[in-house]
Structures are given as structure tokens and as C-alpha cells.
Enzyme design. Sequence first.
Site, mmCIF file in Angstrom:
data_model
loop_
_atom_site.group_PDB
_atom_site.id
_atom_site.type_symbol
_atom_site.label_atom_id
_atom_site.label_comp_id
_atom_site.label_asym_id
_atom_site.label_seq_id
_atom_site.Cartn_x
_atom_site.Cartn_y
_atom_site.Cartn_z
ATOM 1 N N ASP A 128 0.833 -1.212 0.000
ATOM 2 C CA ASP A 128 0.000 0.000 0.000
ATOM 3 C C ASP A 128 0.864 1.257 0.000
ATOM 4 O O ASP A 128 0.409 2.354 0.256
ATOM 5 C CB ASP A 128 -0.957 0.017 1.196
ATOM 6 C CG ASP A 128 -0.202 0.169 2.532
ATOM 7 O OD1 ASP A 128 1.047 0.035 2.539
ATOM 8 O OD2 ASP A 128 -0.852 0.417 3.557
ATOM 9 N N ASP A 138 6.572 -5.554 3.678
ATOM 10 C CA ASP A 138 5.240 -5.359 3.094
ATOM 11 C C ASP A 138 5.271 -4.500 1.839
ATOM 12 O O ASP A 138 4.299 -4.460 1.099
ATOM 13 C CB ASP A 138 4.288 -4.742 4.136
ATOM 14 C CG ASP A 138 4.814 -3.410 4.675
ATOM 15 O OD1 ASP A 138 6.019 -3.307 4.927
ATOM 16 O OD2 ASP A 138 4.002 -2.483 4.823
ATOM 17 N N GLU A 139 6.381 -3.798 1.607
ATOM 18 C CA GLU A 139 6.442 -2.941 0.416
ATOM 19 C C GLU A 139 7.488 -3.390 -0.596
ATOM 20 O O GLU A 139 7.865 -2.639 -1.481
ATOM 21 C CB GLU A 139 6.697 -1.481 0.832
ATOM 22 C CG GLU A 139 5.582 -0.893 1.684
ATOM 23 C CD GLU A 139 4.202 -1.045 1.066
ATOM 24 O OE1 GLU A 139 4.075 -0.862 -0.158
ATOM 25 O OE2 GLU A 139 3.256 -1.364 1.809
ATOM 26 N N HIS A 292 30.794 -18.728 -5.735
ATOM 27 C CA HIS A 292 32.017 -19.492 -5.441
ATOM 28 C C HIS A 292 33.266 -18.724 -5.857
ATOM 29 O O HIS A 292 34.370 -19.050 -5.417
ATOM 30 C CB HIS A 292 31.964 -20.908 -6.040
ATOM 31 C CG HIS A 292 32.338 -21.026 -7.466
ATOM 32 N ND1 HIS A 292 31.418 -21.176 -8.486
ATOM 33 C CD2 HIS A 292 33.553 -21.027 -8.061
ATOM 34 C CE1 HIS A 292 32.064 -21.274 -9.635
ATOM 35 N NE2 HIS A 292 33.359 -21.190 -9.400
ATOM 36 N N ASP A 341 24.513 -20.435 -6.368
ATOM 37 C CA ASP A 341 25.858 -19.943 -6.712
ATOM 38 C C ASP A 341 25.769 -18.633 -7.498
ATOM 39 O O ASP A 341 26.025 -18.595 -8.701
ATOM 40 C CB ASP A 341 26.599 -21.023 -7.522
ATOM 41 C CG ASP A 341 28.089 -20.739 -7.610
ATOM 42 O OD1 ASP A 341 28.555 -19.786 -6.954
ATOM 43 O OD2 ASP A 341 28.788 -21.485 -8.340
ATOM 44 N N GLY A 435 37.953 -20.838 -14.972
ATOM 45 C CA GLY A 435 38.222 -19.447 -15.364
ATOM 46 C C GLY A 435 37.025 -18.802 -16.039
ATOM 47 O O GLY A 435 36.953 -17.586 -16.187
ATOM 48 N N SER A 437 34.014 -19.385 -14.834
ATOM 49 C CA SER A 437 33.051 -19.276 -13.728
ATOM 50 C C SER A 437 32.573 -17.845 -13.514
ATOM 51 O O SER A 437 33.358 -16.900 -13.608
ATOM 52 C CB SER A 437 33.698 -19.763 -12.441
ATOM 53 O OG SER A 437 33.598 -21.146 -12.395
ATOM 54 N N GLY A 438 31.298 -17.716 -13.178
ATOM 55 C CA GLY A 438 30.705 -16.399 -12.917
ATOM 56 C C GLY A 438 30.252 -15.703 -14.188
ATOM 57 O O GLY A 438 29.413 -14.809 -14.155
HETATM 58 C C1 4AZ Z 1 35.545 -24.082 -12.962
HETATM 59 O O1 4AZ Z 1 36.321 -24.757 -12.318
HETATM 60 C C2 4AZ Z 1 34.607 -24.762 -13.894
HETATM 61 N N1 4AZ Z 1 32.525 -27.548 -17.420
HETATM 62 C C3 4AZ Z 1 33.708 -24.012 -14.604
HETATM 63 C C4 4AZ Z 1 32.832 -24.647 -15.471
HETATM 64 C C5 4AZ Z 1 32.864 -26.013 -15.606
HETATM 65 C C6 4AZ Z 1 33.769 -26.766 -14.913
HETATM 66 C C7 4AZ Z 1 34.655 -26.131 -14.051
HETATM 67 C C8 4AZ Z 1 31.907 -26.670 -16.528
HETATM 68 O O2 4AZ Z 1 35.544 -22.860 -12.863
#
Ligand code: 4AZ
Length: 488
Positions: A128, A138-139, A292, A341, A435, A437-438
Site C-alpha cells: 500500500d 510489506d512494500e 564461489h 551460486d 576461469g 566461472s561467474g
Molecule cells: C571451474 O572450475 C569450472 N565444465 C567451470 C565450469 C565447468 C567446470 C569447471 C563446466 O571454474
Amino acid sequence: MASNLRPAPYYENYAYRSENVAPPRFTSDYNVYLPHAPPYYPSSVPHYVPRVSTQQSVPVPAVQAKSSAKCTPRTKKALCLLLSIAMLLIGAGICVFLIWYFVTDSCSGSEIQCGTTRVCVTPSQWCDRKQDCPNGEDETRCVRLYGPENLLEVYSSENKDWYSICYDDWNDKYGETACEDLGYNSNTYFNSKAIPVTTGSANILRINTSAGDIDLYKKLYNSNWCPSQQVVTLRCIRCGTSNRPMSPRNRIVGGSDALLGEWPWQVSLHFRGTHFCGGSIITPEWIVTAAHCVEGTRSHPFYWTVYAGILRQSEMIPSKGFRVARIISHPNYDLTSKNNDVALMKLQSPLSFNEFIGPVCLPNAGMMFETDQRCWISGWGAKYQGGNTSKELNAAVVPLINSSICNGRYIYNGIVLPTMICAGYLQGKVDSCQGDSGGPLVTMKSLLWWLVGDTSWGTGCATQFKPGVYGNITVFIEWIYRNMQANR
Ligand code: 4AZ
């Protein structure tokens, strides 16, 4: 918590509440046991082995020594027994109270509980525009974007449902307000457009223009009549445009060099001066990455530098980098299972968007990405398992894999959770690797690029029957917006 949380707004993609936790039945619980328990009569003779040895070994304070001098061993034992019983009863009482306090609902009937607190609000107080809960629960989550067309929807506390807004009398000022409520800054606001009301979308709100200078949401009212027969779509940021035509070549493992401006949301995250993870730009100040990547000692923003709009690692020199102000990991990230993750990085100063640097679109509620949907991964990860990170940005096409297939006995056998999404090929050959990752897993839909996932894990790289596993961003949108909102 209990079913009275149901009227709160929710996103179809994300089940986040447990319901129907039965309150303990205190008195009746005791009644179950008491009739069968033997009545307790304090015996004049303790019928267990007296613990004399410990009493003797503990030095007795002077007062105690004085009083015990008057006591016979029998009264001492009776006192000890009574004291133990009293302690036990007090302990049990505290336990029962704590269980009751945390498990039972403090709210009655139609009331809604404020998060995990014991404060209750009425359904009409939810959304509201007035903060009634101590932490403002609530908002929050009262506006959302829906589907690939970016339909703007507002939650009606009265009708406990999401409503579109009739385009008549809509203006950009209202658009900016809605975007700010989602968590964007008004300076990224892109546009509001009208799309025809689809058949069956009966839920429409209209703007009361004679309501004066009050909050947009207070001006909205239920109406069956929308003269233009058009509803509002909203773009809070100009996102998801690549500045290169999608090239047919399959250009990580099994990919090929990317072109400048092709993946403008891709960033390289340097930890203590070297590439460690990838990330995706979602606003000039916010980067999505994997939790991670920023685990433990890497959770401090001081050690990170963000590079955008650069293809070669050798060109990433500190003067071209962006410092990080804040790192927010998903509070339910689990190190072992890699559940949730995802993490956010806020930059100390905003990025300037150009041909080579720009945001990817966050998926909206109700966006379901289909099995086999063509997605792209990109990053500076290794080109083979155990290899070094790459000098140049690479990219590759990977189709989405249905979670039930990915969880198959010979694939991941049930460890792919709803917060995860698989992409790649069961035969291997093309995959993300260490490498990457993310970094982003993106797809093109309605002419825009959307962030489907963030590179998370996998068994090896490009291994047969072990495709890449990514954070399922659709599940995290609410968390992302809430954190952008709370950390402006
Ligand atoms: C890693 O270790 C990693 N095949 C990222 C992606 C995958 C495996 C390992 C997927 O950062």
C-alpha cells in the site's frame, strides 16, 4: 511458515515459502505421556548410585561447607535430586517456549506475517506504499516485469494478484518511478511502450488522473475499461543489444575468439591482479557473478578489479580497471552443493556504456527457457581441462538441457538443483571450463539478449555426459533486484 503468508506477491518461477508448519500441541503433548507415566513420589532412599566420588573431588566453598555440616547425607541427596528436577523442568520449559515462539504463527486469520518477525499486517497494508513491517517486507516485490515483452505488473493487495497497467495517461515519470522501485537508478531508464491487451488478460489497473500529486500506486484503480486497449511495457535499462551481428561460426572448450562488442556485458574479474572469474554487467554499477568466485578470503572488495570492453588479458592494466565497492553473495549459497551460486559486485564508480560495454537483460518473471534453446557462453577460461586461462575472450554455442535429463543416473544423478540449469552437449567437446566461472550463459529472445545463467560447475570440462552447470538466474531475479534496491 503458515498459510497466511499466501497473499504476499510471488513470482511464478520461484517457490520460496514453506507452508503449513503445524504448531506444537503443548498441553496435549504432555497429556499423551502423563497418563502412562508412573506417579512421582520422592523416595526417602535414593535408588541410584550416589555420586560421592565427584562431590569429594570438587573443592567445596566455605558457605556450602558450613550448611552441609548440618545436613545428613540423606537430606543432601534429596536436595540434590530436587534441584536437578527443578533445573530439568526449567530447561524443558524454555525449550517448549522457544519452539512455540519460532514455530507458531503470531498472525491471525487473514493477517500477513512480516518476514520472520512476529509482526503482522493486514492484506490491505501489503503493497500500500506505506512501510508497516519493521524491515519493510510489506512494500517489497510489489512491481515486476513479466515475460519477454517486459510487461509491467503491479501487485494488488486487495485482489492478491498481479495487474497490468492501462497505457492511457501513462508517462515516463511513472516509468522511472516503477524502475526505481525495482532497484534501477532513474538515469538508466530507457522507455515505456504500449502493447495490445491480449485476450483473457482481464487484470488491468487504470490511473486516476484527478487524484492529484500522490504516489503512482495510490492512483491505480481496478477497471474493466481501458480505452486504448493497450497495456504498459517497461524497459528500465537499454540492455541485451550486441553490437555485432550474430555470426554463424561456432566460435572455453570448443569455442573461438570473440569480437569486440559482441558480448558487451562480459567482464573479466581480476583477483589480486590476475583473471580469476567472469561476470556480467546488468547496470552501470552492478555485476552478476558466481558466489564461489568470491568465497572466503576473496569476499573482500579491495582485492578485485573489473575490466569491461577489453578482449585481451594483456590489455587489462590497473588504470583501465574498475574498483569494487561491495560484494554480496547469496545468503543461501552452499559451498558443497553449489546451491544458489550467485553473487553481486557493486562498482565504486559506474561504467560508461558504449559500443563495446553494455548490460545484458535480466530475465523477467514468467520467462521459461525451453530445452534445446540455443545459448552462448563466453569467457577467458581454459580451452581444455587443466589448461591455463585464455589470453583472448572466447565464446561458444551450447543448448539448454532439461534438468530431468541432466539429473539422469549416468549424468549428474540428482545433484542438479532447481537453482541450477544445464547447458552443453552430452557428447562433450564444447563447454565452459576453469576461469569461465561467474561468466554469462545468454540467449536471444524477442530480439534481446537475456542472462539465463552464470557459469557455476561441472565434472571436468567438455567431458562426455558431464555438461556445464550454470546458476539459474530466473530463480535469482527477485534477490538481485532486492539487493540492488537496498544497496543504491
Ligand atoms: C571451474 O572450475 C569450472 N565444465 C567451470 C565450469 C565447468 C567446470 C569447471 C563446466 O571454474
